[in-house]
Enzyme design. Structure first.
Site, PDB file in Angstrom:
ATOM      1  N   GLY A   5       0.786  -1.224   0.000  1.00  0.00           N
ATOM      2  CA  GLY A   5       0.000   0.000   0.000  1.00  0.00           C
ATOM      3  C   GLY A   5       0.819   1.275   0.000  1.00  0.00           C
ATOM      4  O   GLY A   5       0.307   2.341   0.327  1.00  0.00           O
ATOM      5  N   GLU A  31       2.219  -8.297  -5.142  1.00  0.00           N
ATOM      6  CA  GLU A  31       1.835  -8.725  -3.797  1.00  0.00           C
ATOM      7  C   GLU A  31       0.708  -9.732  -3.906  1.00  0.00           C
ATOM      8  O   GLU A  31       0.014  -9.770  -4.915  1.00  0.00           O
ATOM      9  CB  GLU A  31       1.282  -7.531  -2.979  1.00  0.00           C
ATOM     10  CG  GLU A  31       2.322  -6.531  -2.554  1.00  0.00           C
ATOM     11  CD  GLU A  31       1.727  -5.293  -1.889  1.00  0.00           C
ATOM     12  OE1 GLU A  31       0.584  -5.343  -1.412  1.00  0.00           O
ATOM     13  OE2 GLU A  31       2.431  -4.278  -1.853  1.00  0.00           O
ATOM     14  N   ARG A  43      -7.197 -12.343   1.336  1.00  0.00           N
ATOM     15  CA  ARG A  43      -8.513 -12.016   1.896  1.00  0.00           C
ATOM     16  C   ARG A  43      -9.504 -11.806   0.748  1.00  0.00           C
ATOM     17  O   ARG A  43      -9.104 -11.710  -0.408  1.00  0.00           O
ATOM     18  CB  ARG A  43      -8.417 -10.703   2.690  1.00  0.00           C
ATOM     19  CG  ARG A  43      -7.965  -9.548   1.810  1.00  0.00           C
ATOM     20  CD  ARG A  43      -8.078  -8.172   2.445  1.00  0.00           C
ATOM     21  NE  ARG A  43      -7.772  -7.129   1.487  1.00  0.00           N
ATOM     22  CZ  ARG A  43      -6.563  -6.684   1.163  1.00  0.00           C
ATOM     23  NH1 ARG A  43      -5.494  -7.226   1.720  1.00  0.00           N
ATOM     24  NH2 ARG A  43      -6.398  -5.737   0.263  1.00  0.00           N
ATOM     25  N   ARG A  55     -16.426   3.309  -5.969  1.00  0.00           N
ATOM     26  CA  ARG A  55     -16.508   3.359  -4.512  1.00  0.00           C
ATOM     27  C   ARG A  55     -17.128   4.690  -4.104  1.00  0.00           C
ATOM     28  O   ARG A  55     -16.593   5.755  -4.412  1.00  0.00           O
ATOM     29  CB  ARG A  55     -15.126   3.223  -3.888  1.00  0.00           C
ATOM     30  CG  ARG A  55     -14.491   1.877  -4.179  1.00  0.00           C
ATOM     31  CD  ARG A  55     -13.329   1.626  -3.255  1.00  0.00           C
ATOM     32  NE  ARG A  55     -12.601   0.436  -3.664  1.00  0.00           N
ATOM     33  CZ  ARG A  55     -11.617  -0.103  -2.962  1.00  0.00           C
ATOM     34  NH1 ARG A  55     -11.237   0.458  -1.811  1.00  0.00           N
ATOM     35  NH2 ARG A  55     -11.001  -1.184  -3.383  1.00  0.00           N
TER      36      ARG A  55
HETATM   37  C1  MV4 Z   1       6.121  -0.516  -7.917  1.00  0.00           C
HETATM   38  C2  MV4 Z   1       5.900   0.488  -8.877  1.00  0.00           C
HETATM   39  C3  MV4 Z   1       6.805   0.575  -9.926  1.00  0.00           C
HETATM   40  N1  MV4 Z   1       7.862  -0.256  -9.989  1.00  0.00           N
HETATM   41  N2  MV4 Z   1       7.194  -1.320  -8.031  1.00  0.00           N
HETATM   42  C4  MV4 Z   1       2.504   0.737  -5.000  1.00  0.00           C
HETATM   43  C5  MV4 Z   1       2.071   0.090  -3.728  1.00  0.00           C
HETATM   44  C6  MV4 Z   1       2.734  -1.218  -3.636  1.00  0.00           C
HETATM   45  N3  MV4 Z   1       1.745  -2.252  -3.729  1.00  0.00           N
HETATM   46  C7  MV4 Z   1       3.687  -1.274  -4.784  1.00  0.00           C
HETATM   47  N4  MV4 Z   1       3.487  -0.105  -5.590  1.00  0.00           N
HETATM   48  C8  MV4 Z   1       4.233   0.131  -6.692  1.00  0.00           C
HETATM   49  N5  MV4 Z   1       5.301  -0.687  -6.867  1.00  0.00           N
HETATM   50  C9  MV4 Z   1       8.040  -1.170  -9.048  1.00  0.00           C
HETATM   51  N6  MV4 Z   1       9.118  -1.968  -9.126  1.00  0.00           N
HETATM   52  C10 MV4 Z   1       4.795   1.313  -8.725  1.00  0.00           C
HETATM   53  C11 MV4 Z   1       3.961   1.164  -7.634  1.00  0.00           C
HETATM   54  C12 MV4 Z   1       2.869   2.105  -7.551  1.00  0.00           C
HETATM   55  C13 MV4 Z   1       1.553   1.720  -7.789  1.00  0.00           C
HETATM   56  C14 MV4 Z   1       1.214   0.408  -8.066  1.00  0.00           C
HETATM   57  C15 MV4 Z   1      -0.085   0.043  -8.295  1.00  0.00           C
HETATM   58  C16 MV4 Z   1      -1.078   1.006  -8.260  1.00  0.00           C
HETATM   59  C17 MV4 Z   1      -0.782   2.307  -7.982  1.00  0.00           C
HETATM   60  C18 MV4 Z   1       0.522   2.686  -7.734  1.00  0.00           C
HETATM   61  C19 MV4 Z   1       0.817   4.013  -7.466  1.00  0.00           C
HETATM   62  C20 MV4 Z   1       2.099   4.374  -7.230  1.00  0.00           C
HETATM   63  C21 MV4 Z   1       3.124   3.425  -7.262  1.00  0.00           C
END
Ligand code: MV4
Length: 464
Positions: free
Chosen positions: A179, A303, A307, A351
């Site tokens: 998150g 991830e 749930r 939502r």
């Molecule tokens: C990332 C990414 C870009 N590259 N990992 C956001 C929360 C966490 N679940 C992981 N996230 C991200 N990981 C890499 N290697 C970009 C995000 C990210 C993001 C991912 C999904 C939905 C919205 C987002 C908003 C900002 C960053």
């Protein structure tokens, strides 16, 4: 011929729960109660003093007050919830989402008390809760992952060395995170030290664990997740994807399925990868594997959520599959068929939160003085509110979910606009004006947007 592993499980060798306690509140508590009623299973609601007048209390067969408004005294209080299950003789607990739904101790205590936890085992929670361990497990299982460090970084220097090899931009992430907390993007070597220090401090403060790992930063990805269901006999099926790219500050606002950018070929590939991942941890129950999809259509594990998720109804609508019913059935030991489910329709969820989209989505709790909910063909509203209901300030600000289904994405958007325009909620500010504007946005309508869209290209200023 007698090898046990070649035999189908005996379908009559289980007994269905007689009474389920729902350790949650709001719309998800109602959602679980609805399915239990249709399965002829008795229900027990638990509630805080702030939720005395809630519909989950009214619609359950029995209700137990477990404490006052703060979550730690009620919906997060394990001894009180277990006591409520004991005195009402519940044989299973459904945790919904949030609260104790991914709490390993709660899962374990339920087991100790002989109460079936309709959710992950402590082992599954540990396997997926530590993100760096989860990633290592997925790599071993052959699920595509983003290049980066092998597990946790031992030092800042090691991180800088890896970043140089895989090239900037990179991202450091808290292993205890998820998150977005404890996460920093690093564009070049000069930014490394500050990002490293900030991420470590934030992770330590938020999770009591400052372990970090590093990945190549994927620019402008889509967030696509695959719904899976596993049974107690090692079978896992998938129910295709949900596109959750419409987010603001890691809060999802709209989800849809099928994704406008996922071809049938990609859907099958991601589905198989998700099944491999779930099987690697002997997954049982409903779960979601989150992927990032880059601009080339390559996908990477991010991830796993162990749930039921807020946005599960859109999958239900396009596959005609009751996910809560399947959670209950697999928890009771009923085997699944093992076949996968593909979308037969298009569905989208907005939502509806008690937040002011013209003012940074500031929470707007209070009394709903007047309410009319939309209806008609292809419209589903999952909500616990009614006219006269007061949204307490203690919990999340969701009023409900508007789920619209149709034959094409265009039809769904037109129908969503129609349904949003029928909604009357007076007394609190809501996210409805935002959704109405989004439905008319050309970029959104084109289906070509990334997770950065709302924060970089959407004008919230006239929603004031
Ligand atoms: C990332 C990414 C870009 N590259 N990992 C956001 C929360 C966490 N679940 C992981 N996230 C991200 N990981 C890499 N290697 C970009 C995000 C990210 C993001 C991912 C999904 C939905 C919205 C987002 C908003 C900002 C960053």
């Amino acid at each position: 011929m007698t090898s046990a592993s070649n035999q189908q499980p005996v379908t009559s060798n289980f007994s269905m729960f007689k009474k389920i306690l729902i350790a949650n509140r709001g719309e998800i508590a109602l959602r679980v109660i609805r399915t239990c009623k249709e399965m002829d299973i008795k229900t027990v609601a638990v509630y805080s003093t702030a939720d005395k007048e809630s519909l989950h209390v009214r619609f359950a067969d029995e209700a137990v007050c477990i404490g006052d408004a703060p979550s730690k005294n009620s919906y997060l209080n394990i001894p009180r919830i277990i006591s409520a299950a004991e005195i009402t003789n519940a044989d299973a607990i459904h945790p919904g989402y949030g609260f104790l739904s991914e709490n390993a101790e709660f899962s374990s205590v339920c087991h100790e008390y002989g109460i079936k936890f309709i959710g992950p085992t402590p082992e599954m929670i540990h396997a997926m809760g530590d993100k760096s361990t989860a990633k290592a497990t997925m790599i071993k299982a052959g699920v595509p992952c983003i290049p980066g460090s092998d597990g946790l970084l031992e030092s800042m220097e090691q991180g800088m060395k890896i970043a140089k090899e895989i090239k900037y931009p990179v991202i450091v992430k808290a292993t205890a995170g998820g998150g977005g907390k404890g996460m920093r993007i690093i564009n070049d070597e000069s930014e490394f030290k500050k990002a490293w220090d900030d991420a470590k401090r934030e992770a330590g403060a938020a999770f009591g664990n400052d372990g970090l790992y590093l990945e190549k930063f994927v620019e402008e990805p889509r967030h696509i997740e695959i719904q899976v269901v596993g049974d107690q006999y090692g079978k896992v099926c998938h129910l295709s994807e949900r596109d959750c790219s419409i987010q603001r500050r890691h809060q999802k606002l709209v989800e849809e399925t099928p994704s406008p950018i996922v071809s049938q070929e990609l859907r099958e590939k991601m589905g198989e990868a998700a099944i491999k991942g779930a099987k690697a941890i002997n997954y049982e129950g409903a779960g979601t594997i989150e992927f990032l999809v880059d601009k080339h259509g390559d996908f990477y594990f991010m991830e796993m959520n162990t749930r039921i998720q807020v946005e599960h109804p859109i999958t239900e609508e396009v596959t005609n599959y009751d996910l809560i019913k399947e959670q209950i059935k697999v928890a009771a030991g009923v085997p699944i068929s093992g076949k996968n489910y593909f979308p037969m329709l298009f569905s989208m969820e907005c939502r509806i939160n008690a937040e002011d989209p013209g003012n940074g989505f500031r929470p707007s709790p209070g009394r709903i003085v007047n309410l009319h909910t939309p209806g008609g063909h292809g419209v589903r509203v999952d909500s616990h509110v009614y006219a006269g209901y007061t949204i307490p300030p203690n919990y999340d600000s969701m009023i409900g979910k508007l789920i619209v289904t149709g034959q094409s994405r265009e039809e769904v958007i037109t129908r969503m606009r129609r349904a949003l325009s029928e909604f009357i909620i007076e007394g609190v500010k809501t996210t409805i004006p935002f959704h109405l504007k989004l439905m008319d946005n050309p970029t959104f309508r084109s289906g070509k947007f990334t997770t950065k869209f709302l924060e970089t290209s959407f004008d919230f200023s006239d929603l004031k």
